[in-house]
Design a protein around this motif. Structure first.
Motif, PDB file in Angstrom:
ATOM      1  N   ARG A  73       6.375  -7.168  -1.050  1.00  0.00           N
ATOM      2  CA  ARG A  73       6.692  -6.222  -2.136  1.00  0.00           C
ATOM      3  C   ARG A  73       5.414  -5.608  -2.707  1.00  0.00           C
ATOM      4  N   GLN A  74       4.403  -6.436  -2.872  1.00  0.00           N
ATOM      5  CA  GLN A  74       3.144  -5.946  -3.424  1.00  0.00           C
ATOM      6  C   GLN A  74       2.472  -4.943  -2.486  1.00  0.00           C
ATOM      7  N   ILE A  75       2.514  -5.225  -1.194  1.00  0.00           N
ATOM      8  CA  ILE A  75       1.922  -4.302  -0.219  1.00  0.00           C
ATOM      9  C   ILE A  75       2.649  -2.959  -0.256  1.00  0.00           C
ATOM     10  N   ALA A  76       3.983  -2.993  -0.266  1.00  0.00           N
ATOM     11  CA  ALA A  76       4.755  -1.747  -0.323  1.00  0.00           C
ATOM     12  C   ALA A  76       4.444  -0.983  -1.610  1.00  0.00           C
ATOM     13  N   ARG A  77       4.366  -1.703  -2.718  1.00  0.00           N
ATOM     14  CA  ARG A  77       4.059  -1.089  -4.018  1.00  0.00           C
ATOM     15  C   ARG A  77       2.667  -0.460  -4.005  1.00  0.00           C
ATOM     16  N   LEU A  78       1.696  -1.191  -3.477  1.00  0.00           N
ATOM     17  CA  LEU A  78       0.328  -0.685  -3.458  1.00  0.00           C
ATOM     18  C   LEU A  78       0.179   0.508  -2.515  1.00  0.00           C
ATOM     19  N   ARG A  79       0.893   0.478  -1.400  1.00  0.00           N
ATOM     20  CA  ARG A  79       0.844   1.617  -0.478  1.00  0.00           C
ATOM     21  C   ARG A  79       1.372   2.878  -1.168  1.00  0.00           C
ATOM     22  N   GLU A  80       2.461   2.717  -1.937  1.00  0.00           N
ATOM     23  CA  GLU A  80       3.020   3.870  -2.656  1.00  0.00           C
ATOM     24  C   GLU A  80       2.047   4.365  -3.724  1.00  0.00           C
ATOM     25  N   LEU A  81       1.449   3.432  -4.463  1.00  0.00           N
ATOM     26  CA  LEU A  81       0.447   3.816  -5.466  1.00  0.00           C
ATOM     27  C   LEU A  81      -0.711   4.566  -4.806  1.00  0.00           C
ATOM     28  N   ALA A  82      -1.150   4.066  -3.661  1.00  0.00           N
ATOM     29  CA  ALA A  82      -2.253   4.708  -2.945  1.00  0.00           C
ATOM     30  C   ALA A  82      -1.880   6.125  -2.525  1.00  0.00           C
ATOM     31  N   GLU A  83      -0.685   6.287  -1.981  1.00  0.00           N
ATOM     32  CA  GLU A  83      -0.247   7.626  -1.572  1.00  0.00           C
ATOM     33  C   GLU A  83      -0.250   8.577  -2.764  1.00  0.00           C
ATOM     34  N   ASN A  84       0.278   8.096  -3.895  1.00  0.00           N
ATOM     35  CA  ASN A  84       0.327   8.939  -5.098  1.00  0.00           C
ATOM     36  C   ASN A  84      -1.069   9.272  -5.619  1.00  0.00           C
ATOM     37  N   ALA A  85      -2.015   8.389  -5.376  1.00  0.00           N
ATOM     38  CA  ALA A  85      -3.391   8.605  -5.820  1.00  0.00           C
ATOM     39  C   ALA A  85      -4.235   9.313  -4.762  1.00  0.00           C
ATOM     40  N   ARG A  86      -3.617   9.685  -3.651  1.00  0.00           N
ATOM     41  CA  ARG A  86      -4.300  10.342  -2.533  1.00  0.00           C
ATOM     42  C   ARG A  86      -5.403   9.462  -1.940  1.00  0.00           C
ATOM     43  N   LEU A  87      -5.075   8.166  -1.844  1.00  0.00           N
ATOM     44  CA  LEU A  87      -5.936   7.188  -1.200  1.00  0.00           C
ATOM     45  C   LEU A  87      -5.226   6.745   0.070  1.00  0.00           C
ATOM     46  N   ASP A  88      -5.959   6.497   1.105  1.00  0.00           N
ATOM     47  CA  ASP A  88      -5.372   6.078   2.378  1.00  0.00           C
ATOM     48  C   ASP A  88      -4.569   4.788   2.172  1.00  0.00           C
ATOM     49  N   PRO A  89      -3.241   4.821   2.371  1.00  0.00           N
ATOM     50  CA  PRO A  89      -2.415   3.627   2.180  1.00  0.00           C
ATOM     51  C   PRO A  89      -2.828   2.466   3.088  1.00  0.00           C
ATOM     52  N   ALA A  90      -3.298   2.773   4.284  1.00  0.00           N
ATOM     53  CA  ALA A  90      -3.738   1.707   5.200  1.00  0.00           C
ATOM     54  C   ALA A  90      -4.962   0.996   4.618  1.00  0.00           C
ATOM     55  N   PHE A  91      -5.864   1.760   4.021  1.00  0.00           N
ATOM     56  CA  PHE A  91      -7.029   1.159   3.369  1.00  0.00           C
ATOM     57  C   PHE A  91      -6.585   0.275   2.209  1.00  0.00           C
ATOM     58  N   ALA A  92      -5.670   0.780   1.384  1.00  0.00           N
ATOM     59  CA  ALA A  92      -5.172   0.009   0.240  1.00  0.00           C
ATOM     60  C   ALA A  92      -4.514  -1.282   0.711  1.00  0.00           C
ATOM     61  N   GLU A  93      -3.777  -1.209   1.802  1.00  0.00           N
ATOM     62  CA  GLU A  93      -3.125  -2.412   2.342  1.00  0.00           C
ATOM     63  C   GLU A  93      -4.153  -3.419   2.841  1.00  0.00           C
ATOM     64  N   LYS A  94      -5.172  -2.933   3.538  1.00  0.00           N
ATOM     65  CA  LYS A  94      -6.236  -3.835   4.007  1.00  0.00           C
ATOM     66  C   LYS A  94      -6.918  -4.527   2.840  1.00  0.00           C
ATOM     67  N   LEU A  95      -7.196  -3.766   1.789  1.00  0.00           N
ATOM     68  CA  LEU A  95      -7.835  -4.335   0.606  1.00  0.00           C
ATOM     69  C   LEU A  95      -6.939  -5.398  -0.026  1.00  0.00           C
ATOM     70  N   LEU A  96      -5.656  -5.085  -0.191  1.00  0.00           N
ATOM     71  CA  LEU A  96      -4.740  -6.060  -0.790  1.00  0.00           C
ATOM     72  C   LEU A  96      -4.595  -7.289   0.097  1.00  0.00           C
ATOM     73  N   ASN A  97      -4.524  -7.105   1.401  1.00  0.00           N
ATOM     74  CA  ASN A  97      -4.431  -8.265   2.298  1.00  0.00           C
ATOM     75  C   ASN A  97      -5.659  -9.164   2.164  1.00  0.00           C
ATOM     76  N   PHE A  98      -6.823  -8.568   2.009  1.00  0.00           N
ATOM     77  CA  PHE A  98      -8.052  -9.337   1.802  1.00  0.00           C
ATOM     78  C   PHE A  98      -7.961 -10.133   0.505  1.00  0.00           C
ATOM     79  N   ILE A  99      -7.499  -9.484  -0.553  1.00  0.00           N
ATOM     80  CA  ILE A  99      -7.358 -10.145  -1.852  1.00  0.00           C
ATOM     81  C   ILE A  99      -6.313 -11.253  -1.773  1.00  0.00           C
TER      82      ILE A  99
END
Length: 114
Positions: A73-99
């Motif tokens: 759920r967190q990954i899906a949420r962060l990917r959506e936030l990233a898209e809305n912020a014009r940040l690469d969702p794949a990058f945001a997912e990698k960052l969250l997975n690391f965290i």
């Protein structure tokens, strides 16, 4: 042939005659980046304080360190936030997975010490 250089405000060599306005703008932008980096570090520290509390709660109640459904759920949420912020969702997912991996490691350590 040698080229004369001057130093910019960050100590880097700049070609002589380089526009002072360019160096000033570069310095201003780098200062903003440094401030943002500091804010990111402080936000991560706050996040880890919360996740440490979660780890103690899980350990005290014999819950598993990982929660794959929550993580998904967190990954899906962060990917959506990233898209809305014009940040690469794949990058945001990698960052969250690391965290998340670091949080789980902390939770496992807490569980072992309880």
């Amino acid at each position: 042939m040698t080229t004369s250089h001057t130093s910019d405000t960050n100590g880097a060599a700049a070609p002589e005659g380089q526009d002072e306005a360019v160096r000033a703008e570069l310095s201003r932008l780098r200062e903003s980046i440094d401030n943002i980096d500091a804010a990111v570090v402080h936000m991560l520290a706050e996040r880890f304080k919360c996740t440490q509390q979660v780890g103690h709660l899980k350990a005290n109640h014999h819950l598993p360190p990982a929660d794959p459904a929550r993580e998904a759920r967190q990954i899906a949420r962060l990917r959506e936030l990233a898209e809305n912020a014009r940040l690469d969702p794949a990058f945001a997912e990698k960052l969250l997975n690391f965290i998340i991996a670091e949080v789980i490691r902390h939770h496992e350590t807490i569980a072992k010490s309880s």
